[in-house]
Design a protein around this motif. Structure first.
Motif, PDB file in Angstrom:
ATOM      1  N   PHE A  49       0.800  -1.222   0.000  1.00  0.00           N
ATOM      2  CA  PHE A  49       0.000   0.000   0.000  1.00  0.00           C
ATOM      3  C   PHE A  49       0.838   1.280   0.000  1.00  0.00           C
ATOM      4  O   PHE A  49       0.290   2.372  -0.059  1.00  0.00           O
ATOM      5  N   ASP A  50       2.157   1.130   0.048  1.00  0.00           N
ATOM      6  CA  ASP A  50       3.020   2.303   0.185  1.00  0.00           C
ATOM      7  C   ASP A  50       2.886   3.290  -0.968  1.00  0.00           C
ATOM      8  O   ASP A  50       3.054   4.499  -0.778  1.00  0.00           O
ATOM      9  N   ASP A  51       2.599   2.802  -2.162  1.00  0.00           N
ATOM     10  CA  ASP A  51       2.542   3.680  -3.340  1.00  0.00           C
ATOM     11  C   ASP A  51       1.126   4.118  -3.692  1.00  0.00           C
ATOM     12  O   ASP A  51       0.911   4.708  -4.757  1.00  0.00           O
ATOM     13  N   ILE A  52       0.162   3.859  -2.817  1.00  0.00           N
ATOM     14  CA  ILE A  52      -1.225   4.220  -3.117  1.00  0.00           C
ATOM     15  C   ILE A  52      -1.580   5.516  -2.407  1.00  0.00           C
ATOM     16  O   ILE A  52      -1.631   5.571  -1.166  1.00  0.00           O
ATOM     17  N   ASN A  53      -1.813   6.559  -3.168  1.00  0.00           N
ATOM     18  CA  ASN A  53      -2.188   7.845  -2.595  1.00  0.00           C
ATOM     19  C   ASN A  53      -3.544   7.741  -1.916  1.00  0.00           C
ATOM     20  O   ASN A  53      -4.496   7.224  -2.493  1.00  0.00           O
ATOM     21  N   GLY A  54      -3.611   8.239  -0.685  1.00  0.00           N
ATOM     22  CA  GLY A  54      -4.871   8.223   0.043  1.00  0.00           C
ATOM     23  C   GLY A  54      -5.002   7.095   1.032  1.00  0.00           C
ATOM     24  O   GLY A  54      -6.038   6.971   1.693  1.00  0.00           O
ATOM     25  N   VAL A  55      -3.965   6.248   1.166  1.00  0.00           N
ATOM     26  CA  VAL A  55      -3.993   5.148   2.126  1.00  0.00           C
ATOM     27  C   VAL A  55      -3.101   5.466   3.317  1.00  0.00           C
ATOM     28  O   VAL A  55      -1.951   5.880   3.166  1.00  0.00           O
ATOM     29  N   LYS A  56      -3.657   5.285   4.518  1.00  0.00           N
ATOM     30  CA  LYS A  56      -2.873   5.288   5.743  1.00  0.00           C
ATOM     31  C   LYS A  56      -2.924   3.870   6.290  1.00  0.00           C
ATOM     32  O   LYS A  56      -4.010   3.310   6.475  1.00  0.00           O
ATOM     33  N   PHE A  57      -1.767   3.281   6.499  1.00  0.00           N
ATOM     34  CA  PHE A  57      -1.698   1.877   6.924  1.00  0.00           C
ATOM     35  C   PHE A  57      -1.638   1.806   8.439  1.00  0.00           C
ATOM     36  O   PHE A  57      -0.842   2.483   9.087  1.00  0.00           O
ATOM     37  N   HIS A  58      -2.509   0.968   9.017  1.00  0.00           N
ATOM     38  CA  HIS A  58      -2.507   0.743  10.467  1.00  0.00           C
ATOM     39  C   HIS A  58      -2.235  -0.738  10.709  1.00  0.00           C
ATOM     40  O   HIS A  58      -2.995  -1.599  10.266  1.00  0.00           O
ATOM     41  N   SER A  59      -1.151  -1.032  11.396  1.00  0.00           N
ATOM     42  CA  SER A  59      -0.699  -2.409  11.559  1.00  0.00           C
ATOM     43  C   SER A  59      -1.501  -3.172  12.599  1.00  0.00           C
ATOM     44  O   SER A  59      -1.755  -2.682  13.707  1.00  0.00           O
ATOM     45  N   LEU A  60      -1.897  -4.392  12.225  1.00  0.00           N
ATOM     46  CA  LEU A  60      -2.480  -5.350  13.160  1.00  0.00           C
ATOM     47  C   LEU A  60      -1.340  -6.190  13.718  1.00  0.00           C
ATOM     48  O   LEU A  60      -0.621  -6.848  12.964  1.00  0.00           O
ATOM     49  N   ARG A  61      -1.180  -6.166  15.018  1.00  0.00           N
ATOM     50  CA  ARG A  61      -0.128  -6.953  15.672  1.00  0.00           C
ATOM     51  C   ARG A  61      -0.797  -7.984  16.574  1.00  0.00           C
ATOM     52  O   ARG A  61      -0.895  -7.813  17.788  1.00  0.00           O
ATOM     53  N   SER A  62      -1.285  -9.043  15.925  1.00  0.00           N
ATOM     54  CA  SER A  62      -2.111 -10.042  16.618  1.00  0.00           C
ATOM     55  C   SER A  62      -1.314 -10.926  17.555  1.00  0.00           C
ATOM     56  O   SER A  62      -1.903 -11.651  18.362  1.00  0.00           O
ATOM     57  N   ASN A  63       0.007 -10.895  17.480  1.00  0.00           N
ATOM     58  CA  ASN A  63       0.820 -11.730  18.360  1.00  0.00           C
ATOM     59  C   ASN A  63       1.259 -11.014  19.621  1.00  0.00           C
ATOM     60  O   ASN A  63       1.866 -11.629  20.499  1.00  0.00           O
ATOM     61  N   ASP A  64       1.003  -9.710  19.718  1.00  0.00           N
ATOM     62  CA  ASP A  64       1.383  -9.002  20.933  1.00  0.00           C
ATOM     63  C   ASP A  64       0.276  -8.068  21.403  1.00  0.00           C
ATOM     64  O   ASP A  64      -0.685  -8.502  22.021  1.00  0.00           O
ATOM     65  N   LYS A  65       0.333  -6.795  21.081  1.00  0.00           N
ATOM     66  CA  LYS A  65      -0.582  -5.848  21.713  1.00  0.00           C
ATOM     67  C   LYS A  65      -2.031  -5.971  21.238  1.00  0.00           C
ATOM     68  O   LYS A  65      -2.933  -5.458  21.893  1.00  0.00           O
ATOM     69  N   HIS A  66      -2.270  -6.638  20.113  1.00  0.00           N
ATOM     70  CA  HIS A  66      -3.637  -6.811  19.615  1.00  0.00           C
ATOM     71  C   HIS A  66      -4.124  -8.255  19.764  1.00  0.00           C
ATOM     72  O   HIS A  66      -5.068  -8.664  19.091  1.00  0.00           O
ATOM     73  N   LYS A  67      -3.494  -9.010  20.650  1.00  0.00           N
ATOM     74  CA  LYS A  67      -3.832 -10.421  20.838  1.00  0.00           C
ATOM     75  C   LYS A  67      -5.064 -10.568  21.730  1.00  0.00           C
ATOM     76  O   LYS A  67      -5.182  -9.910  22.762  1.00  0.00           O
ATOM     77  N   GLY A  68      -5.982 -11.446  21.338  1.00  0.00           N
ATOM     78  CA  GLY A  68      -7.141 -11.748  22.153  1.00  0.00           C
ATOM     79  C   GLY A  68      -8.161 -10.624  22.194  1.00  0.00           C
ATOM     80  O   GLY A  68      -8.019  -9.599  21.528  1.00  0.00           O
ATOM     81  N   LEU A  69      -9.198 -10.803  23.007  1.00  0.00           N
ATOM     82  CA  LEU A  69     -10.262  -9.808  23.104  1.00  0.00           C
ATOM     83  C   LEU A  69      -9.748  -8.480  23.637  1.00  0.00           C
ATOM     84  O   LEU A  69     -10.128  -7.410  23.146  1.00  0.00           O
ATOM     85  N   ALA A  70      -8.888  -8.547  24.640  1.00  0.00           N
ATOM     86  CA  ALA A  70      -8.334  -7.307  25.193  1.00  0.00           C
ATOM     87  C   ALA A  70      -7.514  -6.568  24.143  1.00  0.00           C
ATOM     88  O   ALA A  70      -7.585  -5.333  24.030  1.00  0.00           O
TER      89      ALA A  70
END
Length: 353
Positions: A49-70
Motif C-alpha cells: 500500500f506504500d505507493d497508493i495515494n490516500g492510504v494510511k496503513f494501520h498495523s495489526l499486531r495479533s501476536n502481541d498488543k492486539h492479541k485476544g479480546l483485550a
C-alpha cells in the motif's frame, strides 16, 4: 482528518488476498476523490500500500498488543481516533466482526462484510454433481463491499505497470540482454505446487534459452531447493531470504513475465502490473482467485472431472495420483512462456529496467 472522508478497511491475511485488496483500493481512491482509506492489516503487508495515494496503513499486531479480546479492544481504541464514517470488512472473520461490533455498539458506525460465496464454492468443489462455472472474482466481491456502502466503483480489470524506480543495488538482478522471468514455484499447500522435478525441467529449458530467472517466495525448505537450482543453472538466482517484501515488489515490477502457482506470487505480480503464466492443479480460476488483470488464456491447466477439489488447495488428492498437476506437460508450459515473450507484449528494454 475530517471524519466524513475516512473509511476503515479490514483485510488481515493471507498475503495474496491482501495484495488483491490493494489493487481494488487503488482504483477505489482514484474514483472517489477526497476519500482516505485506513488500511488495517498485518504489518508485513504494508509495502503493498506504500505507493497508493490516500492510504494510511494501520498495523495489526495479533501476536502481541492486539492479541485476544483485550488486544482487539485496544486496537479498536487506536482506530476510533480516525473517526471513520464506515467500515469495509473485506475479511469477514472473527477479529473483523468483533471490531465492527465495537464500532456499531459504541458509535453506530455501519459495517459491510464481504460475501465470500461459500455456497457457490461448495457446489464448485464438491466431488459429485459439481456446478463448474465461473464465479464472481474476489476483487469484484471486494468492490461490492464499497458499492454497498454507497460508493461508486468500476474495476478496470487491467494490468497497469508500476513505474517506480528500482533501487540501485537491485538493478543487477534484472539487467540482462534477454527476457527476465520471475518464478514463484511454491505455495502453502502441496496440491497447488507443480511437481518440483517437472519445474526443474522448465527451469532447465528456460536457462538453456538464456533467459534470466529469478526465484521468489518460500521458507527454509524452499530456500534450500531454490539454492540447488541456483547452483545448477547459470542464469538462475534465488531471492528467497535475500530481499525484503518491498524489494521483491520492485523487482517483480521490472520482470518481463512471472511464472507462478495459484499463490501470492501471482497476486504480487498483478499488483505490479506484470503478466503471469499461472499453473493450476487442485484449485481453479473459476473460484474467483485469478490474479487481478491477468488473462484466463495464460492459466495452464487440464480438464478433469475432479477439478477443482478445493477452493484453497488444502485438501489431499482423494484419487492419490495428483493427476491435475502430473498431467500437465512441462514442455507445454515452456512453449506458452516463449510465445508470450516473443509476441512483444511483455518485453522491456534495458533502459526501462
Amino acid at each position: 482528518m475530517k471524519s466524513e472522508r475516512c473509511l476503515l478497511v479490514f483485510r488481515f491475511s493471507a498475503m495474496g488476498d491482501v495484495a488483491m485488496s490493494a489493487s481494488v483500493i487503488k482504483e477505489f481512491l482514484q474514483q472517489n476523490a477526497g476519500m482516505t482509506v485506513i488500511m488495517v492489516s498485518r504489518h508485513t503487508f504494508k509495502p503493498f500500500f506504500d505507493d497508493i495515494n490516500g492510504v494510511k496503513f494501520h498495523s495489526l499486531r495479533s501476536n502481541d498488543k492486539h492479541k485476544g479480546l483485550a488486544g482487539l479492544f485496544y486496537l479498536y481504541k487506536e482506530l476510533k481516533k480516525y473517526r471513520p464514517i464506515a467500515i469495509a470488512d473485506l475479511h469477514n472473520n472473527l477479529r473483523s466482526n468483533i471490531l465492527s461490533f465495537y464500532f456499531k455498539a459504541f458509535h453506530g458506525i455501519r459495517s459491510i462484510k464481504i460475501d465470500k460465496g461459500r455456497t457457490e464454492k461448495k457446489r464448485l468443489t464438491r466431488r459429485d454433481n459439481k456446478i463448474n462455472k465461473q464465479l464472481k472474482s474476489t476483487t469484484e466481491r471486494y468492490a461490492d463491499v464499497f458499492r454497498q456502502l454507497g460508493f461508486s466503483l468500476n474495476l478496470s480489470h487491467k494490468l497497469i505497470r508500476n513505474v517506480a524506480t528500482i533501487e540501485g543495488s537491485l538493478k543487477g538482478y534484472v539487467r540482462h540482454n534477454k527476457a527476465v522471468i520471475g518464478i514463484s514455484p511454491f505455495a502453502k499447500h502441496r496440491e497447488k505446487v507443480y511437481p518440483l522435478n517437472k519445474m526443474e525441467n522448465i527451469i532447465a529449458e528456460l536457462n538453456q534459452l538464456n533467459y534470466r530467472l529469478l526465484i521468489f517466495g518460500g521458507g527454509t525448505e524452499e530456500r534450500i531447493q531454490a539454492a540447488i537450482w541456483e547452483e545448477k543453472f547459470e542464469n538462475v538466482t534465488s531471492l528467497i531470504g535475500k530481499t525484503t517484501l518491498d524489494e521483491e515488489l520492485q523487482l517483480i515490477g521490472k520482470l518481463d513475465l512471472m511464472l507462478s502457482m495459484d499463490s501470492s506470487g501471482m497476486h504480487m505480480a498483478s499488483l505490479m502490473g506484470t503478466p503471469v503464466v499461472s499453473i493450476w492443479g487442485a484449485t481453479h480460476p473459476h473460484a474467483g482467485f485469478l490474479g487481478y488483470g491477468q488473462d484466463l488464456k495464460d492459466c495452464i491447466q487440464i480438464d478433469l472431472h475432479c477439478r477443482p477439489c478445493s477452493v484453497f488447495g488444502n485438501k489431499t488428492c482423494y484419487r492419490g495420483d495428483f493427476a491435475c498437476m502430473n498431467g500437465i506437460d512441462s514442455g507445454m508450459i515452456v512453449e506458452h512462456i516463449i510465445e508470450k515473450i516473443n509476441n512483444g507484449k511483455t518485453s522491456f528494454s534495458d533502459s526501462t529496467r
